[in-house]
Write an enzyme that holds these catalytic residues in place. Sequence first.
Site, PDB file in Angstrom:
ATOM      1  CG  HIS A   1      -2.015  -1.049   1.108  1.00  0.00           C
ATOM      2  ND1 HIS A   1      -3.136  -1.044   1.885  1.00  0.00           N
ATOM      3  CD2 HIS A   1      -2.133  -2.131   0.331  1.00  0.00           C
ATOM      4  CE1 HIS A   1      -3.901  -2.076   1.596  1.00  0.00           C
ATOM      5  NE2 HIS A   1      -3.295  -2.756   0.638  1.00  0.00           N
TER       6      HIS A   1
ATOM      7  CG  HIS B   1      -9.758  -8.753   4.649  1.00  0.00           C
ATOM      8  ND1 HIS B   1     -10.555  -7.875   3.964  1.00  0.00           N
ATOM      9  CD2 HIS B   1      -8.546  -8.124   4.794  1.00  0.00           C
ATOM     10  CE1 HIS B   1      -9.866  -6.776   3.699  1.00  0.00           C
ATOM     11  NE2 HIS B   1      -8.640  -6.905   4.178  1.00  0.00           N
TER      12      HIS B   1
ATOM     13  CD  GLU C   1      -6.099  -5.391   1.185  1.00  0.00           C
ATOM     14  OE1 GLU C   1      -6.387  -5.277   2.376  1.00  0.00           O
ATOM     15  OE2 GLU C   1      -5.395  -4.564   0.574  1.00  0.00           O
TER      16      GLU C   1
ATOM     17  CG  ASP D   1      -3.423  -9.013   2.027  1.00  0.00           C
ATOM     18  OD1 ASP D   1      -4.599  -8.848   1.689  1.00  0.00           O
ATOM     19  OD2 ASP D   1      -2.897  -8.399   2.972  1.00  0.00           O
TER      20      ASP D   1
ATOM     21  CG  HIS E   1      -7.596  -2.889   5.785  1.00  0.00           C
ATOM     22  ND1 HIS E   1      -6.947  -3.568   4.813  1.00  0.00           N
ATOM     23  CD2 HIS E   1      -7.403  -1.587   5.497  1.00  0.00           C
ATOM     24  CE1 HIS E   1      -6.365  -2.771   3.981  1.00  0.00           C
ATOM     25  NE2 HIS E   1      -6.611  -1.578   4.353  1.00  0.00           N
TER      26      HIS E   1
ATOM     27  CG  ASP F   1      -5.875  -6.920   7.272  1.00  0.00           C
ATOM     28  OD1 ASP F   1      -4.934  -7.696   7.009  1.00  0.00           O
ATOM     29  OD2 ASP F   1      -6.527  -6.328   6.392  1.00  0.00           O
TER      30      ASP F   1
ATOM     31  CE1 TYR G   1      -0.814  -5.028   8.487  1.00  0.00           C
ATOM     32  CE2 TYR G   1      -2.394  -4.427  10.170  1.00  0.00           C
ATOM     33  CZ  TYR G   1      -2.105  -5.029   8.967  1.00  0.00           C
ATOM     34  OH  TYR G   1      -3.103  -5.621   8.241  1.00  0.00           O
TER      35      TYR G   1
ATOM     36  CG  HIS H   1      -0.750  -9.428   7.571  1.00  0.00           C
ATOM     37  ND1 HIS H   1      -0.323  -9.912   6.357  1.00  0.00           N
ATOM     38  CD2 HIS H   1      -1.825  -8.655   7.303  1.00  0.00           C
ATOM     39  CE1 HIS H   1      -1.116  -9.446   5.399  1.00  0.00           C
ATOM     40  NE2 HIS H   1      -2.033  -8.687   5.941  1.00  0.00           N
TER      41      HIS H   1
END
Length: 393
Positions: A24, A78, A80, A82, A144, A163, A191, A224
């Site tokens: 990002h 989530h 996203e 990743d 997120h 996240d 983070y 993560h």
Amino acid sequence: MEKVMIGEGIYWVGVIDWNLREFHGYRTGRGSTYNAYLILDEKKCVVDTVKAPFTSEFIAKIKELTALDGIDYIISNHLEPDHAGAVAELAKVCPKAKILATGQWIEGAKKYFGPDLPVQQVRTGDKIPLGKNTLTFIEAPMLHWPDSMFTYLPEQEILMPNDAFGQHYATSQRFDDQAPEPVLMEEALRYYATILQPLSPLILKMLAKITEMQLKLKVIAPSHGIIWRKAPGKIVDAYQRWANGEANQEAVIIYDTMWGSTEIIGRKIAEGIMKENVPVSILSLKENDPGDIITAIFKAKAVALGAPALNNLPFPEMVKLFVFLKGLKPKNKVWALFGSYGWNKGILPQFGEEIKATGFQMPLPVFETRFRPGPEEEKAAQEFGQELAKLIK
Ligand code: FEO
């Protein structure tokens, strides 16, 4: 493969992205991990997936522990990429698995994977028994993305919040009792500052919800980095402080410079701040990554931004930083602005008005000099630093 267990019958099946160096727009100097979990109970379940390039490694890890055709559920907390990057491939090889996700996830997933995924919507409070464990869901919109949710296992008091509570930190260690604590907390803070900071009001609500639901947290297993099993309360307390905008009584000076004049002013301002016994650091926009800059700003109570004028605008690197800051909305800071100009006075004060209009508190007038600061101007810059320091003492 070494089997990593985070609870009874619950395995880490994530992957380590050792060489991830950007996320990002920020440098991720320590890489990252995409944590996913396999629950082996009467019913079997995978919680979250990984980034697409790691799909084969991820599926092979699951296969070592159980047969894919025995998997009943794939939870995607989530969307996203990743975390959901391997969800479609995993669903393909797990013929009876239903994907459990929020309504927003299901809508968004159609754009990523088409309309044919075997999905089942879940909502806050829904429970799905697996045998010894019960899947419990808590929607966490905007933590997120709008689709985000947490999965909680009450019998083992394990929270899988995706996240939230994570860090971009690739390491062979998986748990907080193994990783060096200063590095872990620094990465968790970085983070938060770069990814979650603008969502602080929602984080406070989420923390209140955890208290209201009386969730016991023996293990927090984010998607993560390191898993919190020794001291999950430590990261929850840190989130409470960070979301409230608590910062250190220190200042940071962030600048860019064309021919060194703005840098001279910045160093003089720092001298003034030091005279007041307030710790200060100076970071050049040219030499530092936006992630370092944003993290330094997040930690400090006072922030002085310095830029020269160029073509009737502030130097572009400062404008770029302001784009980050506008989105991240740092709370409870005292801001200051300084710099030099060549022929048109007033460019920086104009920029200062823009900064103030964003809601940033900037009580001191903008400090600007024409060309290189002379001795009087250097002295004035030092006094400016003293004034700034007094505002946070
Ligand atoms: Fe780690 Fe919002 O993805």
